[in-house]
Design a protein around this motif. Structure first.
Motif, PDB file in Angstrom:
ATOM      1  N   PRO A 198    -130.687 -26.785 -22.803  1.00  0.00           N
ATOM      2  CA  PRO A 198    -131.223 -27.903 -23.430  1.00  0.00           C
ATOM      3  C   PRO A 198    -132.709 -27.446 -23.854  1.00  0.00           C
ATOM      4  CG  PRO A 198    -131.079 -28.320 -21.331  1.00  0.00           C
ATOM      5  CD  PRO A 198    -130.624 -27.161 -21.309  1.00  0.00           C
ATOM      6  N   PRO A 199    -133.080 -28.416 -24.845  1.00  0.00           N
ATOM      7  CA  PRO A 199    -134.809 -27.984 -25.007  1.00  0.00           C
ATOM      8  C   PRO A 199    -135.447 -28.388 -23.787  1.00  0.00           C
ATOM      9  CG  PRO A 199    -134.008 -29.791 -26.141  1.00  0.00           C
ATOM     10  CD  PRO A 199    -132.772 -28.793 -25.731  1.00  0.00           C
ATOM     11  N   PHE A 200    -136.178 -27.606 -23.099  1.00  0.00           N
ATOM     12  CA  PHE A 200    -136.540 -27.788 -21.613  1.00  0.00           C
ATOM     13  C   PHE A 200    -138.123 -28.024 -21.404  1.00  0.00           C
ATOM     14  CE2 PHE A 200    -135.592 -23.199 -22.412  1.00  0.00           C
ATOM     15  CZ  PHE A 200    -137.229 -22.642 -22.133  1.00  0.00           C
ATOM     16  N   TYR A 201    -138.849 -27.853 -22.363  1.00  0.00           N
ATOM     17  CA  TYR A 201    -140.255 -28.322 -22.253  1.00  0.00           C
ATOM     18  C   TYR A 201    -140.486 -29.712 -22.031  1.00  0.00           C
ATOM     19  CZ  TYR A 201    -145.342 -28.372 -22.247  1.00  0.00           C
ATOM     20  OH  TYR A 201    -146.581 -28.496 -22.034  1.00  0.00           O
ATOM     21  N   TYR A 202    -140.034 -30.575 -22.800  1.00  0.00           N
ATOM     22  CA  TYR A 202    -140.244 -31.985 -22.718  1.00  0.00           C
ATOM     23  C   TYR A 202    -139.519 -32.507 -21.943  1.00  0.00           C
ATOM     24  CZ  TYR A 202    -143.280 -31.022 -26.933  1.00  0.00           C
ATOM     25  OH  TYR A 202    -144.052 -30.376 -27.822  1.00  0.00           O
ATOM     26  N   LYS A 203    -139.903 -33.278 -20.865  1.00  0.00           N
ATOM     27  CA  LYS A 203    -139.228 -33.857 -19.833  1.00  0.00           C
ATOM     28  C   LYS A 203    -138.508 -35.360 -20.272  1.00  0.00           C
ATOM     29  CE  LYS A 203    -139.744 -29.937 -17.541  1.00  0.00           C
ATOM     30  NZ  LYS A 203    -140.039 -29.017 -18.756  1.00  0.00           N
ATOM     31  N   ASN A 204    -137.675 -35.803 -19.787  1.00  0.00           N
ATOM     32  CA  ASN A 204    -137.009 -37.003 -20.103  1.00  0.00           C
ATOM     33  C   ASN A 204    -136.930 -37.387 -21.570  1.00  0.00           C
ATOM     34  OD1 ASN A 204    -136.978 -37.776 -17.050  1.00  0.00           O
ATOM     35  ND2 ASN A 204    -139.337 -38.070 -17.307  1.00  0.00           N
ATOM     36  N   PRO A 205    -136.095 -36.263 -22.120  1.00  0.00           N
ATOM     37  CA  PRO A 205    -135.975 -36.564 -23.623  1.00  0.00           C
ATOM     38  C   PRO A 205    -134.751 -37.581 -23.715  1.00  0.00           C
ATOM     39  CG  PRO A 205    -134.783 -34.645 -22.906  1.00  0.00           C
ATOM     40  CD  PRO A 205    -135.687 -34.857 -21.809  1.00  0.00           C
ATOM     41  N   SER A 206    -134.596 -38.475 -24.657  1.00  0.00           N
ATOM     42  CA  SER A 206    -133.704 -39.409 -24.847  1.00  0.00           C
ATOM     43  C   SER A 206    -132.218 -38.531 -25.215  1.00  0.00           C
ATOM     44  CB  SER A 206    -133.998 -40.229 -26.054  1.00  0.00           C
ATOM     45  OG  SER A 206    -134.078 -39.838 -27.223  1.00  0.00           O
ATOM     46  N   GLU A 207    -131.043 -39.350 -24.951  1.00  0.00           N
ATOM     47  CA  GLU A 207    -129.894 -38.981 -25.340  1.00  0.00           C
ATOM     48  C   GLU A 207    -129.734 -38.495 -26.929  1.00  0.00           C
ATOM     49  OE1 GLU A 207    -125.349 -40.390 -25.790  1.00  0.00           O
ATOM     50  OE2 GLU A 207    -125.906 -40.499 -23.916  1.00  0.00           O
ATOM     51  N   ASP A 208    -130.370 -39.494 -27.614  1.00  0.00           N
ATOM     52  CA  ASP A 208    -130.480 -39.454 -29.196  1.00  0.00           C
ATOM     53  C   ASP A 208    -130.965 -37.972 -29.620  1.00  0.00           C
ATOM     54  OD1 ASP A 208    -129.103 -41.565 -29.556  1.00  0.00           O
ATOM     55  OD2 ASP A 208    -130.756 -42.951 -30.087  1.00  0.00           O
ATOM     56  N   GLY A 209    -132.316 -37.825 -28.789  1.00  0.00           N
ATOM     57  CA  GLY A 209    -133.243 -36.534 -29.160  1.00  0.00           C
ATOM     58  C   GLY A 209    -132.554 -35.223 -28.739  1.00  0.00           C
TER      59      GLY A 209
END
Length: 312
Positions: free
Chosen positions: A111-122
């Protein structure tokens, strides 16, 4: 028929090490030699440019050069599952398109791993955008490794992606070490042909018995002979042989993870081939310290794996 027989990458897949030249560039010729050895010694497939292959230490151009170089060296694209998941969406698209053009049946995507706690929609939007830009024609295997990426895949997200992209979202490599999570995916999606691969060697026989597809593991760089015996014995219904080979797999995994994994695997391959170049590693990863090497190799030998010595 079992999932082992039906899966595209069913069986033992090595998360292939990437050897490097003294200037820290990928050594594609040496990597191709290693891939040929793996395929001849128990591996069914090759997970190139994953965590063990230090993919996120390489640029997109370097990763494309590795994929192209391996195919040019005669490594069958049909046996390769390149890692193409990046933090940048356009990088993931570029790598996946190249894997598709080379003839790889599937890719493994973090998954895109830099931004933490992304939403399921994201997360859904990210994978949807990659798949739509690539244009189909290649399967996507999701890479669940929350200890490393800090971005897990939920059953709900997997279900949503499978409904949106049937036949494209094809499976999962689960490196969490949580077998209950692997079994939950098998139970939820296995009947629809979703291939679940353990990232941990100790679960190979269990996951085959319970409807999974096999494993994609780092230690397969050095224990694939035992992994191949597990798969062959499972197919033959020879429980005693399968259990004995699984015990060796489990023991080797325990030793390999007693030190920094990539560095330890490099030491084993360096000794087996007589080629010290295998110890070359790109920072921030580092080679084992001198005092670690002898006890580590002795512990590995004590597992009884054997059969690793080969020409440089």
């Amino acid at each position: 028929m079992t999932m082992l027989d039906d899966a595209i990458y069913g069986g033992v897949n090595a998360a292939v090490l990437t050897p490097m030249t003294p200037d820290l560039a990928p050594d594609i010729a040496l990597m191709a030699e290693h891939c040929r050895w793996l395929l001849a010694n128990g591996c069914d497939g090759l997970g190139v440019l994953g965590t063990t292959g230090e993919a996120n230490s390489f640029s997109v151009a370097e990763r494309i050069a590795v994929m192209e170089g391996l195919v040019e060296a005669g490594i069958p694209a049909a046996r390769m599952m390149p890692g193409t998941g990046c933090a940048a969406l356009t990088d993931s698209v570029e790598l996946t398109r190249r894997a598709k053009a080379l003839g790889c049946p599937g890719v493994l995507m973090l998954p895109p791993f830099y931004y933490k706690n992304p939403s399921e929609d994201g997360l859904f939007a990210y994978f949807a955008e990659v798949i739509e830009r690539v244009g189909g024609g290649i399967r996507v295997y999701l890479y669940h490794f929350p200890q490393q990426s800090a971005v897990p895949f939920s059953l709900g997200l997997i279900d949503r992606l499978m409904r949106a992209f049937p036949g494209t979202i094809k499976g999962m490599k689960d490196s969490s070490g949580d077998y209950a999570n692997m079994k939950a995916m098998i139970d939820a999606f296995g009947a629809e042909g979703f291939e679940v691969y353990s990232g941990s060697d100790e679960f190979l026989l269990r996951i085959l018995r319970e409807g999974g597809a096999g494993c994609i593991t780092a230690a397969a760089n050095v224990n694939c002979t035992a992994g191949g015996r597990v798969v062959a014995a499972f197919r033959a219904g020879d429980e005693a042989t399968a259990e004995a080979a699984q015990a060796v797999l489990t023991a080797t995994r325990k030793v390999c993870t007693s030190v920094p994994l990539i560095a330890g695997l490099r030491e084993i391959v360096a000794r087996a081939t007589g080629n010290p170049g295998w110890r070359t590693i790109r920072p921030p990863n580092m080679a084992l310290k001198a005092e670690q090497v002898a006890p580590f190799l002795a512990a590995f030998d004590a597992t009884g794996i054997g059969g690793l010595k080969r020409a440089a």
